[in-house]
Enzyme design. Structure first.
Site: not given
Ligand code: UD1
Ligand code: CA
Length: 471
Positions: A238, A455, A438, A24
């Site tokens: 995001n 000059r 100048g 996003r």
């Molecule tokens: C997660 C939590 C959710 C919480 C929310 C808060 C889980 C399953 N859920 O949601 O309960 O309310 O955060 O924002 O944990 N990332 C990785 N590798 C991956 C997936 C994610 O590095 O495979 C990183 C993302 O880049 C990000 C962070 O982990 O920095 C959180 O990932 P995101 O997808 O935003 O979290 P959710 O799973 O939606």
């Molecule tokens: Ca998320």
């Protein structure tokens, strides 16, 4: 720096999840490298690890991993040992932390943070770590009026039983407003065991880190929630809109801290600091100013509206008039006590101005030293020059410091008066107390006390008939 508390506190490893794509943001740049207050989002998160005196930070990278790792290596992170763990492909937050496991030190506590959540305060994390106390699973939580999309904290009575992701939640659970922030503190040895037991049987077919809660409950390990009210501390970035919103929150906090210290900001909502700003007493800053790198403002300094000031030291009582641009880059800029700069002045790297120097509108100074009381008030250039006390440098005059291949120095000794529209062809020395007429192009050293003019002589032709238009 070993303090009493850090020698008794359990060993702390910080895992920072930073593998996600950030679709996003609609940007070629990895999300965690977008800047807030002039520093990469991930830099802010790593700063927390520094502030907590973490024994190690493990950054989980995936999308744009090469770029992210290079950027982290270029950050100043005093005393922090950091390593990278690659996560390819990205199969969820539990899978992300699994990649960090081989790097985790035995025993102690692991704090899980996200690389896109920049504004969590160190004090909040300290409280979370205290709640964990090396034995419990501690979750940072928050009440949200609209919890859509977040993991919900499921309680039985007061006891936390599970985190249920929005997509897996029942209608009843979706009404719950206490959400998981994405930040937890876990005893490292327990975390190892729980991560090995995660599965991906859920709506998103991901390995959820949040499933460690129900495993802790099953194992009889206490789960505690540290619930805060300040949503900005757990807000993630995001989209460009969210990045801009958090930028304003961040700037608001910096502005507040400066005002509490006595700095008078004309409008805290029109103030930006992207680095370190150190202010003495009675500093006044008008609207629309931007401070970058390290900037020091001495007692009573006044900064006019719409100035950009970077990597500079401005001594007590100096006044920077509106629309001035100062950037010392690596060399720095020094402005002496009581100096008057601008409006519309430009100070570049290596400009060193002593007390009471005046630099006026459309004057550019680069790699030059001006002694006490020297003045260049209008439309001038001083590059690679050494300027003595009380020199008066006329409008439109320039140092021709560059011959197309090399830069040369111009020395203007004390009390010299350079007229308007002069070209001083370096290397050259103008002797003390001399005057340059100048319009002169000066190519040879001038003796002290002399009037030097170079000059064409003025000529007047009597009764001159102007040409007339042909019919
Ligand atoms: C997660 C939590 C959710 C919480 C929310 C808060 C889980 C399953 N859920 O949601 O309960 O309310 O955060 O924002 O944990 N990332 C990785 N590798 C991956 C997936 C994610 O590095 O495979 C990183 C993302 O880049 C990000 C962070 O982990 O920095 C959180 O990932 P995101 O997808 O935003 O979290 P959710 O799973 O939606
Ligand atoms: Ca998320």
């Amino acid at each position: 720096m070993a303090t009493d508390s850090s020698s008794t506190a359990p060993r702390l490893n910080v895992v920072i999840m930073a593998a996600g794509k950030g679709t996003r943001m609609k940007s070629a740049r990895p999300k965690v490298l977008h800047r807030l207050g002039g520093r990469a989002l991930l830099g802010h998160v790593l700063d927390r690890a520094v502030q907590l005196s973490a024994d190690q930070a493990i950054v989980v990278t995936g999308h744009g991993a090469d770029q992210v790792e290079a950027a982290v290596q270029a950050l100043a992170l005093p005393g922090l040992q950091s390593v990278f763990a690659r996560q390819e492909p990205q199969l969820g937050t539990g899978h992300a932390v699994q990649q960090a496991l081989p790097h985790l030190q035995e025993g102690g506590v692991t704090l899980v943070l996200s690389g896109d959540v920049p504004l969590t305060e160190a004090a909040t994390l300290k409280t979370l770590l205290a709640a964990c106390a090396g034995t419990r699973l501690a979750l940072l939580t928050l009440d949200m009026a609209d919890p859509t999309g977040y993991g919900r904290i499921v309680r039985q009575g007061d006891e936390v039983r599970a985190i249920v992701e929005h997509k897996d939640a029942s209608d009843e659970q979706r009404k719950m407003t206490e959400i998981y922030s994405g930040i937890m503190a876990v005893p490292t040895n327990l975390l190892r065991g729980w991560l090995a037991r995660l599965d991906n049987r859920n709506a998103q077919q991901e390995y959820y880190l949040t499933d460690v809660v129900k495993l802790a409950v099953a194992d009889g390990v206490a789960v505690v929630a540290h619930r805060i009210a300040d949503a900005a501390q757990v807000a993630g970035v995001n989209s460009p809109v969210q990045l801009a919103e958090l930028e304003r929150v961040y700037q608001g906090r910096r502005a507040l801290a400066l005002m509490e210290q006595g700095v008078r900001l004309a409008d805290p909502a029109r103030f930006d600091v992207r680095g370190e700003l150190v202010c003495g007493p009675d500093v006044e800053i008008d609207v629309g100013c931007v401070f970058e790198g390290r900037v020091e403002l001495g007692a009573g300094v006044r900064i006019g509206a719409h100035c950009v000031v970077a990597n500079a030291r401005i001594a007590a009582g100096a006044v920077i008039h509106p629309f001035t641009h100062i950037d010392g880059e690596a060399l720095g800029v020094e402005v002496g006590e009581g100096a008057l700069i601008g409006p519309f002045a430009r100070l570049r790297p290596g400009a060193q101005l002593a007390a009471e120097v005046h630099i006026g509108n459309f004057v550019e100074v680069k790699n030059s030293t001006l002694a006490r009381g020297a003045k260049a008030n209008h439309l001038a250039y001083l590059g690679d020059a050494t300027v003595g006390e009380r020199v008066n440098y006329g409008a439109g005059s320039i140092t021709a410091n560059y011959d197309g291949a090399n830069k040369h120095r111009t020395v203007i000794e004390a009390d010299v008066h350079v007229g308007s529209n002069c070209v001083l062809v370096a290397p050259i020395t103008l002797g003390a107390g001399g005057t340059v007429g100048g319009g002169s192009t000066i190519t040879k050293d001038t003796p002290p006390g002399a009037l030097s003019v170079a000059r064409g002589k003025q000529l007047s032709v009597a009764n001159w008939q102007r040409p007339v238009k042909k019919k």
